[in-house]
Design a protein around this motif. Structure first.
Motif, PDB file in Angstrom:
ATOM      1  N   ARG A  73       0.804  -1.215   0.000  1.00 49.38           N
ATOM      2  CA  ARG A  73       0.000   0.000   0.000  1.00 49.38           C
ATOM      3  C   ARG A  73       0.843   1.275   0.000  1.00 49.38           C
ATOM      4  O   ARG A  73       0.291   2.380   0.049  1.00 49.38           O
ATOM      5  N   VAL A  74       2.167   1.171  -0.028  1.00 43.05           N
ATOM      6  CA  VAL A  74       3.042   2.343   0.046  1.00 43.05           C
ATOM      7  C   VAL A  74       2.749   3.305  -1.114  1.00 43.05           C
ATOM      8  O   VAL A  74       2.560   2.876  -2.258  1.00 43.05           O
ATOM      9  N   LEU A  75       2.731   4.602  -0.798  1.00 40.50           N
ATOM     10  CA  LEU A  75       2.489   5.628  -1.821  1.00 40.50           C
ATOM     11  C   LEU A  75       3.449   5.440  -2.991  1.00 40.50           C
ATOM     12  O   LEU A  75       4.668   5.359  -2.805  1.00 40.50           O
ATOM     13  N   SER A  76       2.910   5.418  -4.181  1.00 41.30           N
ATOM     14  CA  SER A  76       3.751   5.125  -5.347  1.00 41.30           C
ATOM     15  C   SER A  76       4.691   6.278  -5.685  1.00 41.30           C
ATOM     16  O   SER A  76       5.759   6.059  -6.260  1.00 41.30           O
ATOM     17  N   ASP A  77       4.306   7.514  -5.330  1.00 44.20           N
ATOM     18  CA  ASP A  77       5.145   8.653  -5.711  1.00 44.20           C
ATOM     19  C   ASP A  77       6.010   9.153  -4.567  1.00 44.20           C
ATOM     20  O   ASP A  77       6.611  10.229  -4.652  1.00 44.20           O
ATOM     21  N   ALA A  78       6.108   8.412  -3.469  1.00 39.35           N
ATOM     22  CA  ALA A  78       6.924   8.834  -2.328  1.00 39.35           C
ATOM     23  C   ALA A  78       8.280   8.145  -2.360  1.00 39.35           C
ATOM     24  O   ALA A  78       8.448   7.095  -2.977  1.00 39.35           O
ATOM     25  N   THR A  79       9.261   8.759  -1.705  1.00 41.58           N
ATOM     26  CA  THR A  79      10.563   8.117  -1.546  1.00 41.58           C
ATOM     27  C   THR A  79      10.414   6.957  -0.569  1.00 41.58           C
ATOM     28  O   THR A  79       9.827   7.099   0.505  1.00 41.58           O
ATOM     29  N   SER A  80      10.939   5.798  -0.930  1.00 40.14           N
ATOM     30  CA  SER A  80      10.864   4.629  -0.049  1.00 40.14           C
ATOM     31  C   SER A  80      12.270   4.068   0.129  1.00 40.14           C
ATOM     32  O   SER A  80      12.955   3.753  -0.841  1.00 40.14           O
ATOM     33  N   LEU A  81      12.695   3.959   1.399  1.00 43.36           N
ATOM     34  CA  LEU A  81      14.052   3.500   1.695  1.00 43.36           C
ATOM     35  C   LEU A  81      14.074   2.104   2.305  1.00 43.36           C
ATOM     36  O   LEU A  81      15.140   1.609   2.686  1.00 43.36           O
ATOM     37  N   ALA A  82      12.903   1.507   2.446  1.00 38.29           N
ATOM     38  CA  ALA A  82      12.807   0.158   3.004  1.00 38.29           C
ATOM     39  C   ALA A  82      11.415  -0.366   2.701  1.00 38.29           C
ATOM     40  O   ALA A  82      10.498   0.416   2.406  1.00 38.29           O
ATOM     41  N   PRO A  83      11.222  -1.671   2.785  1.00 40.72           N
ATOM     42  CA  PRO A  83       9.862  -2.201   2.607  1.00 40.72           C
ATOM     43  C   PRO A  83       8.908  -1.570   3.613  1.00 40.72           C
ATOM     44  O   PRO A  83       9.258  -1.334   4.769  1.00 40.72           O
ATOM     45  N   ALA A  84       7.703  -1.268   3.168  1.00 41.20           N
ATOM     46  CA  ALA A  84       6.648  -0.700   4.017  1.00 41.20           C
ATOM     47  C   ALA A  84       7.020   0.679   4.552  1.00 41.20           C
ATOM     48  O   ALA A  84       6.563   1.073   5.629  1.00 41.20           O
ATOM     49  N   HIS A  85       7.828   1.417   3.815  1.00 38.19           N
ATOM     50  CA  HIS A  85       8.255   2.761   4.239  1.00 38.19           C
ATOM     51  C   HIS A  85       8.010   3.779   3.132  1.00 38.19           C
ATOM     52  O   HIS A  85       8.195   3.481   1.947  1.00 38.19           O
ATOM     53  N   ALA A  86       7.590   4.984   3.552  1.00 43.17           N
ATOM     54  CA  ALA A  86       7.480   6.108   2.615  1.00 43.17           C
ATOM     55  C   ALA A  86       7.952   7.360   3.319  1.00 43.17           C
ATOM     56  O   ALA A  86       7.787   7.512   4.540  1.00 43.17           O
ATOM     57  N   ARG A  87       8.559   8.252   2.568  1.00 42.17           N
ATOM     58  CA  ARG A  87       9.052   9.531   3.121  1.00 42.17           C
ATOM     59  C   ARG A  87       8.378  10.664   2.376  1.00 42.17           C
ATOM     60  O   ARG A  87       8.408  10.702   1.135  1.00 42.17           O
ATOM     61  N   VAL A  88       7.776  11.586   3.130  1.00 37.87           N
ATOM     62  CA  VAL A  88       7.114  12.752   2.528  1.00 37.87           C
ATOM     63  C   VAL A  88       7.770  14.013   3.077  1.00 37.87           C
ATOM     64  O   VAL A  88       8.421  13.978   4.132  1.00 37.87           O
ATOM     65  N   PRO A  89       7.610  15.141   2.391  1.00 37.68           N
ATOM     66  CA  PRO A  89       8.312  16.367   2.815  1.00 37.68           C
ATOM     67  C   PRO A  89       7.901  16.848   4.206  1.00 37.68           C
ATOM     68  O   PRO A  89       6.778  16.622   4.660  1.00 37.68           O
ATOM     69  N   ALA A  90       8.822  17.541   4.862  1.00 39.70           N
ATOM     70  CA  ALA A  90       8.528  18.155   6.156  1.00 39.70           C
ATOM     71  C   ALA A  90       7.347  19.103   6.014  1.00 39.70           C
ATOM     72  O   ALA A  90       7.194  19.781   4.991  1.00 39.70           O
ATOM     73  N   GLY A  91       6.514  19.147   7.018  1.00 42.15           N
ATOM     74  CA  GLY A  91       5.373  20.047   7.000  1.00 42.15           C
ATOM     75  C   GLY A  91       4.164  19.506   6.273  1.00 42.15           C
ATOM     76  O   GLY A  91       3.132  20.187   6.202  1.00 42.15           O
ATOM     77  N   SER A  92       4.257  18.295   5.736  1.00 38.66           N
ATOM     78  CA  SER A  92       3.095  17.721   5.040  1.00 38.66           C
ATOM     79  C   SER A  92       1.933  17.539   6.009  1.00 38.66           C
ATOM     80  O   SER A  92       2.122  17.198   7.176  1.00 38.66           O
ATOM     81  N   ASP A  93       0.734  17.771   5.519  1.00 38.65           N
ATOM     82  CA  ASP A  93      -0.466  17.507   6.308  1.00 38.65           C
ATOM     83  C   ASP A  93      -0.746  16.012   6.221  1.00 38.65           C
ATOM     84  O   ASP A  93      -1.365  15.537   5.274  1.00 38.65           O
ATOM     85  N   VAL A  94      -0.285  15.271   7.206  1.00 36.28           N
ATOM     86  CA  VAL A  94      -0.359  13.812   7.100  1.00 36.28           C
ATOM     87  C   VAL A  94      -1.805  13.324   7.118  1.00 36.28           C
ATOM     88  O   VAL A  94      -2.107  12.270   6.547  1.00 36.28           O
ATOM     89  N   THR A  95      -2.688  14.081   7.753  1.00 38.37           N
ATOM     90  CA  THR A  95      -4.082  13.629   7.797  1.00 38.37           C
ATOM     91  C   THR A  95      -4.742  13.702   6.422  1.00 38.37           C
ATOM     92  O   THR A  95      -5.804  13.108   6.205  1.00 38.37           O
ATOM     93  N   ALA A  96      -4.103  14.433   5.491  1.00 34.65           N
ATOM     94  CA  ALA A  96      -4.658  14.545   4.137  1.00 34.65           C
ATOM     95  C   ALA A  96      -4.054  13.523   3.181  1.00 34.65           C
ATOM     96  O   ALA A  96      -4.478  13.433   2.024  1.00 34.65           O
ATOM     97  N   LEU A  97      -3.080  12.734   3.640  1.00 32.90           N
ATOM     98  CA  LEU A  97      -2.437  11.764   2.764  1.00 32.90           C
ATOM     99  C   LEU A  97      -3.323  10.536   2.576  1.00 32.90           C
ATOM    100  O   LEU A  97      -4.063  10.141   3.486  1.00 32.90           O
ATOM    101  N   PRO A  98      -3.249   9.904   1.409  1.00 29.96           N
ATOM    102  CA  PRO A  98      -4.043   8.698   1.175  1.00 29.96           C
ATOM    103  C   PRO A  98      -3.735   7.621   2.215  1.00 29.96           C
ATOM    104  O   PRO A  98      -2.573   7.392   2.553  1.00 29.96           O
TER     105      PRO A  98
END
Length: 435
Positions: free
Chosen positions: A193-218
């Motif tokens: 289910r990891v976001l397809s357009d996010a940076t991923s550095l490990a299985p089941a991991h995603a990295r989004v920019p600082a300050g992102s509104d996480v409650t608005a993420l899929p």
């Protein structure tokens, strides 16, 4: 250089003492209380937030107070250097005038607040006191086009300790790392289910920019993921998948508990603080993952039976999470490190008796102090010959992070810097000999 004399040309007209306070003063007053809690009473910034902002009506004002205090703490040595350069007589570290100037300068030079707004909302904080001094010093620095250095200066004691323990390059990387809030890492229950357009550095991991509104993420409402720094995900990654009993000690806020539950373990999360356990319950409800919660002091609690996996996420100085919690740089002195190390040794000794023969114990701290990491596990292994290190195998650690020759994992400032870095952690996996 200025002292008690007002500037010849103030940046903007200022309100008269005793008059109505400018709009926005209340969050600055809360920021002042936060700085006092951290710097004078040694309280964690997050713990002081509710009390310091109790008079504020809205969430945005509370967020602004927190942002101002955090930026001030990130830049404290450099802000003080500027203040000292513009005063004939050095202000005491705990002087209210110094705190007011720190807040005004942090806004004007760090957060991009217009100087006239930064000073107008701070002057009411020193009404009946050194108002002219604060206005004069601020005006002098603004007219001189004062700037903060691109790379912040670490507090002297911290810089010296980390240079001694890890070398000049790591200390320099730590200074760079505190310049701005870090990116946000997400851990997923299902790697697919990891976001397809996010940076991923490990299985089941995603990295989004600082300050992102996480409650608005899929996936937020569906509970598909939770916020957890990449380094913080390593302890549960080293336990891996399983179906037996697992204990997560000192578990709140619960990221590692969720990882273990998602990996199939029958988890009991032990947490002493009722208020912190509320986060565990919230995460359990949002993600739908199943695990038991025990509100207890692990130094007094005991499980009904041994467990195949025990994770000790030990209380520590928390100096490894300084990027997100800059207050630790000003609170975690040598005495706290020694106190935490003594507590960790007691917890480890007790937790070792709960590991089933052939079972796994993972010890972790979010600390950059060797007394809470390498020295702790070396001492444990000397006293527990039935336990031995099991080093990570290929593919168990995130990309760019490797185990140390001794078999444990140490993450430091500078690691993964090109993609946003990670928190400072120590993680060791030891196994108990089979009966």
């Amino acid at each position: 250089m200025a002292d008690a004399r007002p500037p010849r040309r103030p940046a903007r007209p200022r309100p008269a003492p005793g008059g109505p306070e400018p709009l926005g003063t209340a969050p600055r007053r809360a920021a002042l209380r936060l700085l006092d809690a951290v710097l004078r009473r040694g309280e964690p910034l997050e713990s002081a937030l509710a009390h310091a902002t109790r008079a504020l009506v809205g969430g945005p004002d509370r967020g602004l107070a927190h942002a101002i205090a955090a930026e001030t703490l990130r830049r404290l040595p450099d802000l003080d250097a500027l203040i000292d350069s513009a005063t004939r007589q050095r202000l005491a570290d705990d002087a209210k005038a110094r705190s007011a100037l720190r807040i005004a300068l942090a806004q004007a030079l760090g957060l991009g607040t217009p100087p006239h707004a930064a000073i107008a909302t701070v002057l009411p904080l020193v009404d009946g006191g050194p108002r002219k001094l604060v206005h004069g010093v601020f005006g002098t620095l603004m007219r001189g086009e004062a700037k903060l250095p691109e790379v912040p200066t670490l507090p002297a004691a911290v810089a010296e300790r980390w240079r001694t323990n890890w070398g000049d390059a790591v200390a320099a990387a730590a200074a760079r790392a505190i310049a701005a809030p870090p990116p946000i890492d997400l851990s997923y229950a299902d790697a697919a289910r990891v976001l397809s357009d996010a940076t991923s550095l490990a299985p089941a991991h995603a990295r989004v920019p600082a300050g992102s509104d996480v409650t608005a993420l899929p996936g937020y409402d569906a509970g598909e993921w939770w916020v957890q720094d990449l380094a913080a995900s390593i302890p549960a990654r080293l336990i891996g998948r399983g179906t037996g009993a697992a204990l997560d000690l000192c578990a709140a806020p619960g990221g590692k508990t969720l990882q273990l539950a998602a990996a199939g373990w029958q988890v009991t999360a032990v947490e002493m603080s009722e208020s912190r356990a509320a986060r565990l319950r919230e995460n359990r409800e949002r993600t739908g993952l199943g695990f038991a919660i025990a509100i207890a002091d692990v130094l007094k609690w005991s499980p009904d039976a041994t467990a195949q996996a025990v994770l000790v996420d030990a209380p520590c100085s928390a100096t490894g999470i300084f990027r997100r919690h800059p207050d630790v740089l000003h609170r975690a002195h040598g005495g706290i490190v020694a106190e935490m190390a003594e507590l960790q040794a007691r917890i480890l000794k007790r937790a070792a008796t709960w590991v089933a023969p052939g079972g796994t114990l993972v010890y972790a701290t979010c600390s950059l102090e060797p007394e809470e990491g390498e020295a702790q596990i070396e001492h444990f292994l000397r006293d527990h010959p039935d336990f031995s290190i099991r080093a990570p195998a290929d593919g168990e650690l995130p990309a760019g992070i490797a185990a140390e020759p001794e078999g444990w994992v140490r993450t430091l400032p500078g690691m993964l810097e090109a993609v946003g870095g990670c928190d400072g952690f120590f993680v060791a996996r030891v196994e108990r000999a089979s009966a």
